[in-house]
Each structure stands twice: as structure tokens, then as C-alpha cells.
Motif scaffolding. Structure first.
Motif, PDB file in Angstrom:
ATOM      1  N   UNK A  36     -36.124 -19.937 -58.182  1.00 50.61           N
ATOM      2  CA  UNK A  36     -35.370 -19.034 -57.319  1.00 50.61           C
ATOM      3  C   UNK A  36     -36.256 -17.818 -57.014  1.00 50.61           C
ATOM      4  N   UNK A  37     -36.236 -17.406 -55.761  1.00 47.22           N
ATOM      5  CA  UNK A  37     -36.930 -16.215 -55.303  1.00 47.22           C
ATOM      6  C   UNK A  37     -35.928 -15.352 -54.546  1.00 47.22           C
ATOM      7  N   UNK A  38     -36.296 -14.110 -54.289  1.00 43.90           N
ATOM      8  CA  UNK A  38     -35.424 -13.251 -53.495  1.00 43.90           C
ATOM      9  C   UNK A  38     -36.274 -12.321 -52.631  1.00 43.90           C
ATOM     10  N   UNK A  39     -35.669 -11.881 -51.545  1.00 44.43           N
ATOM     11  CA  UNK A  39     -36.341 -10.958 -50.636  1.00 44.43           C
ATOM     12  C   UNK A  39     -35.348  -9.911 -50.167  1.00 44.43           C
ATOM     13  N   UNK A  94     -31.443 -14.702 -51.428  1.00 45.79           N
ATOM     14  CA  UNK A  94     -31.949 -15.527 -52.514  1.00 45.79           C
ATOM     15  C   UNK A  94     -32.279 -16.925 -51.990  1.00 45.79           C
ATOM     16  N   UNK A  95     -33.469 -17.391 -52.350  1.00 44.34           N
ATOM     17  CA  UNK A  95     -33.949 -18.691 -51.910  1.00 44.34           C
ATOM     18  C   UNK A  95     -34.220 -19.592 -53.114  1.00 44.34           C
ATOM     19  N   UNK A 113     -41.234 -26.498 -50.732  1.00 47.92           N
ATOM     20  CA  UNK A 113     -39.989 -26.727 -49.992  1.00 47.92           C
ATOM     21  C   UNK A 113     -39.024 -25.599 -50.319  1.00 47.92           C
ATOM     22  N   UNK A 114     -38.424 -25.028 -49.270  1.00 53.35           N
ATOM     23  CA  UNK A 114     -37.574 -23.851 -49.418  1.00 53.35           C
ATOM     24  C   UNK A 114     -36.230 -24.074 -48.744  1.00 53.35           C
ATOM     25  N   UNK A 115     -35.205 -23.476 -49.325  1.00 50.23           N
ATOM     26  CA  UNK A 115     -33.909 -23.468 -48.683  1.00 50.23           C
ATOM     27  C   UNK A 115     -33.834 -22.375 -47.639  1.00 50.23           C
ATOM     28  N   UNK A 116     -32.673 -22.274 -46.996  1.00 47.59           N
ATOM     29  CA  UNK A 116     -32.509 -21.307 -45.915  1.00 47.59           C
ATOM     30  C   UNK A 116     -32.122 -19.937 -46.429  1.00 47.59           C
ATOM     31  N   UNK A 117     -31.719 -19.848 -47.690  1.00 43.76           N
ATOM     32  CA  UNK A 117     -31.383 -18.574 -48.288  1.00 43.76           C
ATOM     33  C   UNK A 117     -29.894 -18.283 -48.271  1.00 43.76           C
ATOM     34  N   UNK A 118     -29.446 -17.497 -49.239  1.00 45.48           N
ATOM     35  CA  UNK A 118     -28.063 -17.051 -49.298  1.00 45.48           C
ATOM     36  C   UNK A 118     -28.062 -15.567 -49.647  1.00 45.48           C
ATOM     37  N   UNK A 119     -27.242 -14.804 -48.938  1.00 46.15           N
ATOM     38  CA  UNK A 119     -27.230 -13.354 -49.097  1.00 46.15           C
ATOM     39  C   UNK A 119     -26.408 -12.951 -50.315  1.00 46.15           C
TER      40      UNK A 119
END
Length: 124
Positions: A36-39, A94-95, A113-119
């Protein structure tokens, strides 16, 4: 082509909790580590947590250690991020991501490979 779909984000007050989920398509989920990553706005994407292919090994960013827990269910092709004691500084997109190896890795360059993210928004 593997696809990752995150869910579970939302608005929560400081001190609250959320659980993020990430479902992967395909048959190779259990082969690779997940992360998990976040931006946050105006900031670079940062590592949050990683879990090995069988779930026996995990790594966390210092900023979330003791508050967040990463886990996976290979039978469901799903990786989770349980977030407790949330702080306003946890606010970010969060990705989830699939690593190119089976062991935990911290660098985004090791994920392909990455997901689209969730706020996730934490109010004070």
C-alpha cells in the motif's frame, strides 16, 4: 492483465478507523508481495506497508507503525489495510500495488501494477 481495485476509503474523524480492501484479478495473486502507498496533495507518493506472498512477513513506514496493519487473503485475492487511530496527516489517496517479487519491498520501483486509488480523509 492483472487489475487491482481498491475500496473502503472515506471521511473519518481523527482517532477513527477505516479498513481498505484491494481485490486483484487473475490467478497469480499469491505469487507476489503486495503493498500500500499513499499520496497527499502536493506531495510525492510514499510507501505505507508491504506484505510477503504468504502473509508471514510485513513492513511498515515509521509513520504508521503500530496504527496500521496489512494483511492478505490469498483465497480471495484480496489485500487489506486496517487503519486505526487515524490522524489528519493520514489524509491521502491510498493505492494498492503488486510487487515484482515475492518478498516485502519498500520502493515503488519494485511494483508493476497499481490500482486506481481510494481517497481517505481524516478530519480534525
Amino acid at each position: 492483465q492483472v487489475q487491482l481495485v481498491e475500496s473502503g476509503g472515506g471521511l473519518v474523524q481523527a482517532g477513527g478507523a477505516l479498513r481498505l480492501s484491494c481485490v486483484a484479478s487473475g490467478r497469480t495473486f499469491s505469487t507476489y508481495a503486495m503493498g500500500w502507498f499513499r499520496q497527499a496533495p502536493g506531495k510525492e507518493r510514499e510507501f505505507v506497508a508491504s506484505i510477503g506472498r504468504f502473509g508471514g512477513s510485513t513492513n511498515y513506514a515509521d509513520s504508521v507503525k503500530g496504527r496500521f496493519t496489512i494483511s492478505r487473503d490469498n483465497a480471495k485475492n484480496t489485500v487489506y489495510l486496517q487503519m486505526n487511530s487515524l490522524k489528519p496527516e493520514d489524509t491521502a489517496v491510498y493505492y494498492c500495488a503488486r510487487a515484482t517479487v515475492s518478498y516485502t519491498v519498500l520502493s515503488a520501483a519494485s511494483y508493476d501494477t497499481w490500482g486506481q486509488g481510494t481517497q481517505v480523509t481524516v478530519s480534525s
